[in-house]
Design an enzyme around this catalytic site. Structure first.
Site, PDB file in Angstrom:
ATOM      1  N   GLN A  41      13.659  26.501   2.244  1.00  0.00           N
ATOM      2  CA  GLN A  41      12.427  27.179   2.700  1.00  0.00           C
ATOM      3  C   GLN A  41      12.647  27.534   4.173  1.00  0.00           C
ATOM      4  O   GLN A  41      12.066  26.938   5.076  1.00  0.00           O
ATOM      5  CB  GLN A  41      11.207  26.274   2.507  1.00  0.00           C
ATOM      6  CG  GLN A  41       9.869  26.932   2.872  1.00  0.00           C
ATOM      7  CD  GLN A  41       9.396  28.015   1.917  1.00  0.00           C
ATOM      8  OE1 GLN A  41       9.684  27.973   0.729  1.00  0.00           O
ATOM      9  NE2 GLN A  41       8.696  29.023   2.433  1.00  0.00           N
ATOM     10  N   ASP A  78       0.816  -1.224   0.000  1.00  0.00           N
ATOM     11  CA  ASP A  78       0.000   0.000   0.000  1.00  0.00           C
ATOM     12  C   ASP A  78       0.849   1.274   0.000  1.00  0.00           C
ATOM     13  O   ASP A  78       0.298   2.363  -0.101  1.00  0.00           O
ATOM     14  CB  ASP A  78      -0.980   0.006   1.185  1.00  0.00           C
ATOM     15  CG  ASP A  78      -0.276   0.136   2.529  1.00  0.00           C
ATOM     16  OD1 ASP A  78       0.971   0.095   2.561  1.00  0.00           O
ATOM     17  OD2 ASP A  78      -0.958   0.270   3.561  1.00  0.00           O
ATOM     18  N   LYS A  92      25.345  41.128  -9.327  1.00  0.00           N
ATOM     19  CA  LYS A  92      24.340  40.997 -10.383  1.00  0.00           C
ATOM     20  C   LYS A  92      23.746  42.367 -10.665  1.00  0.00           C
ATOM     21  O   LYS A  92      23.438  43.111  -9.742  1.00  0.00           O
ATOM     22  CB  LYS A  92      23.228  40.036  -9.940  1.00  0.00           C
ATOM     23  CG  LYS A  92      23.671  38.585  -9.923  1.00  0.00           C
ATOM     24  CD  LYS A  92      22.588  37.657  -9.390  1.00  0.00           C
ATOM     25  CE  LYS A  92      23.178  36.267  -9.189  1.00  0.00           C
ATOM     26  NZ  LYS A  92      22.322  35.369  -8.446  1.00  0.00           N
ATOM     27  N   GLY A 105      21.673  24.645 -11.959  1.00  0.00           N
ATOM     28  CA  GLY A 105      22.987  25.162 -12.353  1.00  0.00           C
ATOM     29  C   GLY A 105      22.964  26.441 -13.169  1.00  0.00           C
ATOM     30  O   GLY A 105      23.983  26.843 -13.728  1.00  0.00           O
ATOM     31  N   ASP A 144      27.387  34.927  -5.156  1.00  0.00           N
ATOM     32  CA  ASP A 144      26.780  36.168  -4.674  1.00  0.00           C
ATOM     33  C   ASP A 144      27.379  36.549  -3.322  1.00  0.00           C
ATOM     34  O   ASP A 144      28.071  35.747  -2.699  1.00  0.00           O
ATOM     35  CB  ASP A 144      25.253  36.043  -4.589  1.00  0.00           C
ATOM     36  CG  ASP A 144      24.836  34.878  -3.720  1.00  0.00           C
ATOM     37  OD1 ASP A 144      25.164  34.864  -2.518  1.00  0.00           O
ATOM     38  OD2 ASP A 144      24.183  33.953  -4.251  1.00  0.00           O
ATOM     39  N   ARG A 204      20.693  44.360 -13.091  1.00  0.00           N
ATOM     40  CA  ARG A 204      19.551  44.164 -13.975  1.00  0.00           C
ATOM     41  C   ARG A 204      19.413  45.381 -14.888  1.00  0.00           C
ATOM     42  O   ARG A 204      19.353  46.513 -14.402  1.00  0.00           O
ATOM     43  CB  ARG A 204      18.282  43.985 -13.132  1.00  0.00           C
ATOM     44  CG  ARG A 204      17.029  43.691 -13.955  1.00  0.00           C
ATOM     45  CD  ARG A 204      15.795  43.652 -13.059  1.00  0.00           C
ATOM     46  NE  ARG A 204      15.868  42.550 -12.117  1.00  0.00           N
ATOM     47  CZ  ARG A 204      15.393  41.326 -12.355  1.00  0.00           C
ATOM     48  NH1 ARG A 204      14.818  41.056 -13.509  1.00  0.00           N
ATOM     49  NH2 ARG A 204      15.486  40.392 -11.448  1.00  0.00           N
TER      50      ARG A 204
END
Lengths: 296, 296
Positions: free
Chosen positions: B97, B38, B190, B223, B167, B192
């Site tokens: 999380q 099961d 980074k 990746g 980072d 933007r």
């Protein structure tokens, strides 16, 4: 105070949650749910649960471990916001590993219920394998036996009917149901042939000839016991055979084998994924009725 | 007092448990493990854990929820017998999380660690995503950073080498590794594009031209970031690119994409299932070294 029903992360739980919310006239909230590419589960509640009594409905169906972890994650998401956290597990997985059968085993249901009691103040479940296992949940809980409710919905009008339990350990279920139906009840005794080792079973006392027989049980897995019971009942001249069961796992096409062996109907609650030809009875209103005392 | 290492229920855990037991000169015990028809898990310990310090090694690999529940079941099986219960999770699922990113989410790693602290007195893990998350485990714990140990095993003898973190948040890893290798380190910034929305990244200050570059990170999923970083490093004239990572999930053939883009080598620990062409470093001896203070 507001009651909010949160449906769990599978379609079985969604159906029961919807029906429960309807019966309770409560708000229904469906969590956002996904699985990340690596296999981790993600849940999020799109509803405001502050200052509410929150009822999470999660049937612990296969994959059981995922269903359990998701119930815990939902618990974490509501714990600090809701006034009360209630968990409804229509099907409570792992309830058959309720003691140490062999040295070195865990008591799995103890572990599962202990985790739930960290997140929930109240637990309601449909027919746990052994009611005594609920002691492992450290808060209040209820075990809901659905048999008379099921009989009410099925509305048996047979005159010559009797209820049988597959073994003496489960006799209480037969007793309850026969009391409601105002009919005889009995249980099967099993005997093992000392030479061949073959196990035979037969009703302890009941003469089944010409009778309609209801076999009542908490769970059917592969259905082996009920298959054997049906064959014996048919040999002894029973008329119709009905099976009433809380949790119909029905693994490996068990339902086909049962119908072929002479079972006329299988009645089950909707705590597990559905199979063809099985008659399902929705437990939403029954859970609502049993929760109302706690909610008010 | 005897130390017993119990290998978890997957092959990754078995390999590390064997190596850990060997390094600790401890007894190794392999649980009996099966899945019922099961879908429920069954575990049983065939060894006597009475009066022992028990170390359960369970890497929380996919299916993560099953791995977690099995670690709990093993915990239940040893809790009342062992003198001390230690859990080693080489890979600790759900550690990304680690906060409520969006209203209504759980803190999944909090829920997982809370459950574990009901069964285990000490937790050791290899490079959790954020070390701060270990506060959710209510007992003592250690986070083991494997980077210098990995560099020791790899034995880089390159003269013109530098370490880069993808980072600024992960700069500590680059710092530790560069300190061991006695070389420069830096991180990617980074940016933007305000009009196109395109994200570009480049080393904050480091001139990579003609250098061998080690990119260090805790986990590689698909990746994407390292792929982008590699392309930029190659454009800026970097010579060889090495990736050092604790946990190489490498979903969707990420390793192929990385090698095609110019990565020369990927070094990972053996906390997750293995991929072709990746170089693995066994963390058993490293865990043993870090546990010895607790065990003595």
């Amino acid at each position: 105070m507001k009651n909010i029903v949160i449906s769990g992360t599978n379609s079985v739980s969604e159906e029961i949650a919807k029906s429960l919310a309807n019966s309770l006239s409560a708000e229904l909230c469906k969590p956002i749910y996904k699985v990340f590419p690596d296999g981790e589960s993600y849940v999020r509640l799109p509803c405001n649960v502050n200052d509410s009594k929150v009822i999470v409905v999660q049937s612990l169906i296969n994959p059981q471990d995922k269903s359990i972890i998701e119930a815990i994650l939902l618990g974490d998401a509501i714990k600090e916001k809701a006034v009360d956290q209630i968990l409804v597990t229509p099907y409570l997985a792992y309830s058959r590993q309720d003691k140490i059968f062999l040295e070195g085993e865990p008591i799995s249901i103890r572990a599962i219920l202990k985790m739930f009691s960290e997140y929930y103040n109240f637990l309601a479940t449909i027919e746990i394998h052994k009611e005594d296992s609920l002691k492992f949940f450290n808060k209040n809980s209820i075990n809901i036996r659905p048999y008379t409710y099921m009989a009410e919905k099925i509305n048996f009008d047979n005159k010559n009917i009797a209820v049988l339990s597959p073994d003496i350990g489960a006799i209480e279920r037969a007793k309850i149901l026969s009391s409601y139906l105002n009919c005889e009840y009995d249980y099967f005794i099993k005997t093992r042939d000392r030479i061949t080792g073959e196990v035979t079973m037969q009703p302890k006392q009941l003469d089944v000839k010409g009778k309609d027989i209801i076999i009542v049980d908490d769970i059917i897995s592969t259905g082996g016991t009920i298959l054997k019971a049906t064959q014996i009942l048919k040999n002894q001249g029973a008329r119709n055979i009905y099976v009433i069961v809380s949790h119909a796992l029905l693994l490996e096409n068990a339902e086909e084998k049962l119908f072929s062996s002479g079972v006329n109907k299988i009645y089950a609650t909707n705590t597990l994924p559905k199979k063809n030809k099985v008659d399902y009875i929705d437990v939403g209103p029954l859970i609502a009725k049993n929760l109302s005392a706690y909610l008010n």
